[in-house]
Design a protein around this motif. Sequence first.
Motif, PDB file in Angstrom:
ATOM      1  N   THR A  29      32.680 -11.414  38.103  1.00 60.90           N
ATOM      2  CA  THR A  29      31.539 -12.192  38.589  1.00 60.90           C
ATOM      3  C   THR A  29      30.245 -11.402  38.725  1.00 60.90           C
ATOM      4  OG1 THR A  29      32.111 -11.779  40.908  1.00 60.90           O
ATOM      5  CG2 THR A  29      33.053 -13.755  39.871  1.00 60.90           C
ATOM      6  N   GLN A  30      30.326 -10.070  38.804  1.00 63.88           N
ATOM      7  CA  GLN A  30      29.125  -9.273  39.057  1.00 63.88           C
ATOM      8  C   GLN A  30      28.724  -8.371  37.903  1.00 63.88           C
ATOM      9  OE1 GLN A  30      30.522  -7.503  42.868  1.00 63.88           O
ATOM     10  NE2 GLN A  30      28.582  -8.331  43.639  1.00 63.88           N
ATOM     11  N   VAL A  31      29.526  -8.290  36.864  1.00 61.89           N
ATOM     12  CA  VAL A  31      29.256  -7.365  35.759  1.00 61.89           C
ATOM     13  C   VAL A  31      29.324  -8.113  34.440  1.00 61.89           C
ATOM     14  CG1 VAL A  31      30.036  -5.267  34.586  1.00 61.89           C
ATOM     15  CG2 VAL A  31      30.250  -5.440  37.081  1.00 61.89           C
ATOM     16  N   SER A  32      28.305  -7.925  33.618  1.00 66.22           N
ATOM     17  CA  SER A  32      28.295  -8.486  32.274  1.00 66.22           C
ATOM     18  C   SER A  32      28.164  -7.329  31.289  1.00 66.22           C
ATOM     19  CB  SER A  32      27.129  -9.459  32.114  1.00 66.22           C
ATOM     20  OG  SER A  32      27.129 -10.000  30.821  1.00 66.22           O
ATOM     21  N   GLU A  33      29.151  -7.179  30.396  1.00 67.28           N
ATOM     22  CA  GLU A  33      29.118  -6.104  29.404  1.00 67.28           C
ATOM     23  C   GLU A  33      28.515  -6.610  28.099  1.00 67.28           C
ATOM     24  OE1 GLU A  33      32.249  -3.106  28.734  1.00 67.28           O
ATOM     25  OE2 GLU A  33      33.371  -4.271  30.210  1.00 67.28           O
ATOM     26  N   GLU A  34      27.791  -5.711  27.435  1.00 68.04           N
ATOM     27  CA  GLU A  34      27.148  -6.001  26.152  1.00 68.04           C
ATOM     28  C   GLU A  34      26.395  -7.329  26.189  1.00 68.04           C
ATOM     29  OE1 GLU A  34      29.262  -5.257  22.577  1.00 68.04           O
ATOM     30  OE2 GLU A  34      30.260  -3.491  23.396  1.00 68.04           O
ATOM     31  N   LYS A  35      25.535  -7.445  27.164  1.00 75.11           N
ATOM     32  CA  LYS A  35      24.744  -8.659  27.390  1.00 75.11           C
ATOM     33  C   LYS A  35      23.591  -8.710  26.388  1.00 75.11           C
ATOM     34  CE  LYS A  35      23.117 -12.102  29.937  1.00 75.11           C
ATOM     35  NZ  LYS A  35      23.715 -13.384  29.898  1.00 75.11           N
ATOM     36  N   THR A  36      23.551  -9.748  25.570  1.00 77.42           N
ATOM     37  CA  THR A  36      22.469  -9.921  24.609  1.00 77.42           C
ATOM     38  C   THR A  36      21.203 -10.343  25.348  1.00 77.42           C
ATOM     39  OG1 THR A  36      24.007 -10.542  22.869  1.00 77.42           O
ATOM     40  CG2 THR A  36      21.711 -11.183  22.558  1.00 77.42           C
ATOM     41  N   LEU A  37      20.122  -9.602  25.124  1.00 80.58           N
ATOM     42  CA  LEU A  37      18.855  -9.871  25.791  1.00 80.58           C
ATOM     43  C   LEU A  37      17.856 -10.562  24.875  1.00 80.58           C
ATOM     44  CD1 LEU A  37      18.458  -6.465  27.656  1.00 80.58           C
ATOM     45  CD2 LEU A  37      19.522  -8.559  28.481  1.00 80.58           C
ATOM     46  N   THR A  38      17.893 -10.244  23.577  1.00 81.67           N
ATOM     47  CA  THR A  38      17.011 -10.894  22.605  1.00 81.67           C
ATOM     48  C   THR A  38      17.812 -11.202  21.347  1.00 81.67           C
ATOM     49  OG1 THR A  38      16.308  -8.869  21.489  1.00 81.67           O
ATOM     50  CG2 THR A  38      14.996  -9.567  23.394  1.00 81.67           C
ATOM     51  N   ASP A  39      17.340 -12.164  20.584  1.00 80.59           N
ATOM     52  CA  ASP A  39      18.002 -12.519  19.331  1.00 80.59           C
ATOM     53  C   ASP A  39      17.558 -11.636  18.167  1.00 80.59           C
ATOM     54  OD1 ASP A  39      19.576 -14.539  20.352  1.00 80.59           O
ATOM     55  OD2 ASP A  39      18.044 -16.058  20.050  1.00 80.59           O
ATOM     56  N   GLY A  40      16.520 -10.870  18.354  1.00 80.59           N
ATOM     57  CA  GLY A  40      16.003 -10.047  17.268  1.00 80.59           C
ATOM     58  C   GLY A  40      14.801 -10.685  16.615  1.00 80.59           C
ATOM     59  N   ARG A  41      13.881  -9.858  16.220  1.00 76.26           N
ATOM     60  CA  ARG A  41      12.635 -10.323  15.609  1.00 76.26           C
ATOM     61  C   ARG A  41      12.907 -10.959  14.248  1.00 76.26           C
ATOM     62  NH1 ARG A  41       7.742  -6.317  15.547  1.00 76.26           N
ATOM     63  NH2 ARG A  41       7.685  -7.145  17.633  1.00 76.26           N
ATOM     64  N   THR A  49      13.719 -15.027   4.923  1.00 75.38           N
ATOM     65  CA  THR A  49      13.607 -14.645   6.333  1.00 75.38           C
ATOM     66  C   THR A  49      14.813 -13.809   6.727  1.00 75.38           C
ATOM     67  OG1 THR A  49      14.724 -16.648   7.086  1.00 75.38           O
ATOM     68  CG2 THR A  49      12.328 -16.732   6.951  1.00 75.38           C
ATOM     69  N   THR A  50      14.584 -12.851   7.576  1.00 68.92           N
ATOM     70  CA  THR A  50      15.674 -12.034   8.108  1.00 68.92           C
ATOM     71  C   THR A  50      15.467 -11.889   9.609  1.00 68.92           C
ATOM     72  OG1 THR A  50      14.470  -9.986   7.686  1.00 68.92           O
ATOM     73  CG2 THR A  50      16.002 -10.703   5.986  1.00 68.92           C
ATOM     74  N   ARG A  51      16.543 -11.663  10.293  1.00 70.94           N
ATOM     75  CA  ARG A  51      16.484 -11.446  11.730  1.00 70.94           C
ATOM     76  C   ARG A  51      16.800  -9.986  12.003  1.00 70.94           C
ATOM     77  NH1 ARG A  51      15.996 -14.420  16.130  1.00 70.94           N
ATOM     78  NH2 ARG A  51      16.394 -16.406  15.132  1.00 70.94           N
ATOM     79  N   GLY A  52      16.002  -9.367  12.864  1.00 72.25           N
ATOM     80  CA  GLY A  52      16.185  -7.968  13.209  1.00 72.25           C
ATOM     81  C   GLY A  52      17.359  -7.773  14.154  1.00 72.25           C
ATOM     82  N   VAL A  53      17.504  -6.561  14.594  1.00 73.69           N
ATOM     83  CA  VAL A  53      18.604  -6.177  15.470  1.00 73.69           C
ATOM     84  C   VAL A  53      18.413  -6.790  16.857  1.00 73.69           C
ATOM     85  CG1 VAL A  53      19.785  -4.209  16.531  1.00 73.69           C
ATOM     86  CG2 VAL A  53      18.894  -4.031  14.208  1.00 73.69           C
ATOM     87  N   ARG A  54      19.489  -7.327  17.399  1.00 72.83           N
ATOM     88  CA  ARG A  54      19.455  -7.864  18.758  1.00 72.83           C
ATOM     89  C   ARG A  54      19.399  -6.723  19.762  1.00 72.83           C
ATOM     90  NH1 ARG A  54      24.071 -12.572  18.599  1.00 72.83           N
ATOM     91  NH2 ARG A  54      22.923 -13.916  17.174  1.00 72.83           N
ATOM     92  N   LYS A  55      18.750  -6.973  20.878  1.00 73.56           N
ATOM     93  CA  LYS A  55      18.740  -5.998  21.964  1.00 73.56           C
ATOM     94  C   LYS A  55      19.843  -6.382  22.927  1.00 73.56           C
ATOM     95  CE  LYS A  55      13.993  -4.651  21.591  1.00 73.56           C
ATOM     96  NZ  LYS A  55      12.816  -4.195  22.280  1.00 73.56           N
ATOM     97  N   ARG A  56      20.708  -5.409  23.217  1.00 70.16           N
ATOM     98  CA  ARG A  56      21.838  -5.641  24.115  1.00 70.16           C
ATOM     99  C   ARG A  56      21.909  -4.540  25.151  1.00 70.16           C
ATOM    100  NH1 ARG A  56      26.869  -7.397  20.255  1.00 70.16           N
ATOM    101  NH2 ARG A  56      25.825  -9.215  19.422  1.00 70.16           N
TER     102      ARG A  56
END
Length: 101
Positions: A29-41, A49-56
């Motif tokens: 409930t208190q810890v999230s591992e490898e949490k995706t923060l952005t989908d990538g540019r 079109t291409t999508r960049g690397v996600r920020k995790r």
Amino acid sequence: MRKRDFTERDVCSKLITPALRSAGWDLLTQVSEEKTLTDGRITVRGRVTTRGVRKRADYVLYVKPNIPIAIIEAKDNRHAIGDGMQQALTYAQMLQVPFAF
């Protein structure tokens, strides 16, 4: 495997996760591992079109559900201790949390 040969995933699973558990953090409930923060540019070149690397973030710690309080960014043992700090600070700023490790 010697500790100096640990990958980033090894550092997380063998060192950080057990430390969080022993410090009293509830891993469900208190810890999230490898949490995706952005989908990538998204980059557009003509019709392609291409999508960049996600920020995790390696870990996001929550004080209450949906209220993050800290970011933990891990690195493998080939990096210096502070090498992930700027990345953790960037992620902490994105989530507006007060702590980055």
